[in-house]
Design an enzyme around this catalytic site. Sequence first.
Site, PDB file in Angstrom:
ATOM      1  N   ALA A 244      62.407 116.510  58.883  1.00 43.85           N
ATOM      2  CA  ALA A 244      62.343 115.035  58.929  1.00 43.85           C
ATOM      3  C   ALA A 244      62.064 114.484  60.329  1.00 43.85           C
ATOM      4  CB  ALA A 244      63.602 114.376  58.350  1.00 43.85           C
ATOM      5  N   ALA A 245      61.843 115.353  61.311  1.00 46.42           N
ATOM      6  CA  ALA A 245      61.501 114.825  62.647  1.00 46.42           C
ATOM      7  C   ALA A 245      60.181 114.045  62.563  1.00 46.42           C
ATOM      8  CB  ALA A 245      61.410 115.954  63.664  1.00 46.42           C
ATOM      9  N   GLY A 246      59.220 114.578  61.801  1.00 44.20           N
ATOM     10  CA  GLY A 246      57.946 113.874  61.635  1.00 44.20           C
ATOM     11  C   GLY A 246      58.119 112.567  60.856  1.00 44.20           C
ATOM     12  N   ASP A 247      59.029 112.569  59.886  1.00 40.60           N
ATOM     13  CA  ASP A 247      59.275 111.343  59.110  1.00 40.60           C
ATOM     14  C   ASP A 247      59.919 110.282  59.997  1.00 40.60           C
ATOM     15  OD1 ASP A 247      58.349 112.732  56.897  1.00 40.60           O
ATOM     16  OD2 ASP A 247      60.360 113.432  56.373  1.00 40.60           O
TER      17      ASP A 247
HETATM   18  O1  RIB Z   1      59.631 115.982  55.839  1.00 39.55           O
HETATM   19  C1  RIB Z   1      60.817 116.572  55.378  1.00 39.55           C
HETATM   20  C2  RIB Z   1      60.934 116.406  53.893  1.00 39.55           C
HETATM   21  O2  RIB Z   1      59.910 117.142  53.256  1.00 39.55           O
HETATM   22  C3  RIB Z   1      62.214 116.941  53.302  1.00 39.55           C
HETATM   23  O3  RIB Z   1      63.242 115.993  53.300  1.00 39.55           O
HETATM   24  C4  RIB Z   1      61.793 117.427  51.928  1.00 39.55           C
HETATM   25  O4  RIB Z   1      62.393 116.730  50.881  1.00 39.55           O
HETATM   26  C5  RIB Z   1      60.272 117.338  51.897  1.00 39.55           C
HETATM   27  O5  RIB Z   1      59.823 116.224  51.215  1.00 39.55           O
END
Ligand code: RIB
Length: 315
Positions: free
Chosen positions: A251-254
Amino acid sequence: MARIVVVGSANVDLVIQTPHLPQPGETVLGGQFLTAMGGKGANQAVGAARLGATVTFVARVGDDSFGQQCLAAYQKEHIDTQYIGVTPDTATGIALIAVAADGENTIIVASGANMALTPSDVAAAEPAFAGADILVLQLEVPLETSIAAARLAHRHDLRVVLNPAPAQQLPDALLDEVDIITPNRIELAQMMRLSAEDVQAMSDDDLARTALRLGPRSAVITLGADGALAADPGGWTRVPAFKVDAVDTTAAGDSFTAGLAVALARGETRLADAVRFASACGALTATRLGAQPSLPTAAEVDRFLRAESTGSSMK
Ligand code: RIB
C-alpha cells in the site's frame, strides 16, 4: 476542502510475515498472521480520507462478513459509502500477501465482487462527481468501468489520476481520458510493451518522454528508493525518496497516489511539490505492517515533513 471520488477495488488482505518470499514449490514457515483491510481502491480512498479529503468510494463488496467489515471500516473513516454495492452470491475481494523481512511482498488477488463493478454503478454515482476535484482510478476493476468513470469525471471537470496497477496494457479509450498517470518502472514497461531491462536502463529524460508518450498530460514515474519523476510537456523534475526503515511496502504506492490526489485537489500547482507530499505518505506507509492500518493521517505527514526539513530523524 479537497473532494475526491475513488472508483476501484475493495479487498480484505490475509497477510503472513515471512523470513523470505517463497520460490515456486517452496514451503516457508512464516511468522505473524494478520487480517487487514486492503484493495488498491479502498487503500487510496482511506488514504485520502485520513489526509483530510472528503471522499466518495464507488466499489462492490460481496454478501459475506468480509464485505460488512469493509463497509464498517470505510464508514469509520467518514468515507461516503452510499455507492458501494453488495453483490449477491459473490465473495468480497481477497488478497493473499506474503511480506518478507526486508519489507518486500508478493500479492495474489481473488477479485470476487470487484469484477462485478459496472459502468451502471458509476452512472448511479454521478451526484458524487458533481463538485468533486479529482477522480482516482486503479486497475483492479473491469476496464470498461474505469473508462466510464473517467468520461463521467471529465463531464464534471474533475482531473483524472490513474495508478496503473496491477500492470497491464491499456486501451487508448482509457489513456485518452487520464490527466495524470503514475506508473512504476514495471508498469511503464508493460504499458509500452518494453522489456523490464530496457526501462531499468533508461535515463530520467527517456523515462519522462516514454511515460508522456502514453497520452496523459502529466506523468509521475515512481522509482522506489530512487524517488519519483514528475513529468509534463514543460519538462521533468526528479523528486528524491525519503529514507525510512521499510517494514512492509504493501500500500505504499496507494498511499503515494492518495497523497498526490489530495495535494492536487487542495490546489497545489507544482506537480513536483505534490509528488514530495505523496512521497512522504508512501514512505510513512512502508514503515508499518498492513495496508490500511499503515496509511498516515495528515498530522503524521506534516510532522514527518517538518522533521525531514529540519534534519531531525523520526520513526
Ligand atoms: O496495493 C496493495 C493492495 O493490493 C493490497 O491491499 C491488496 O489488497 C491488493 O489490492
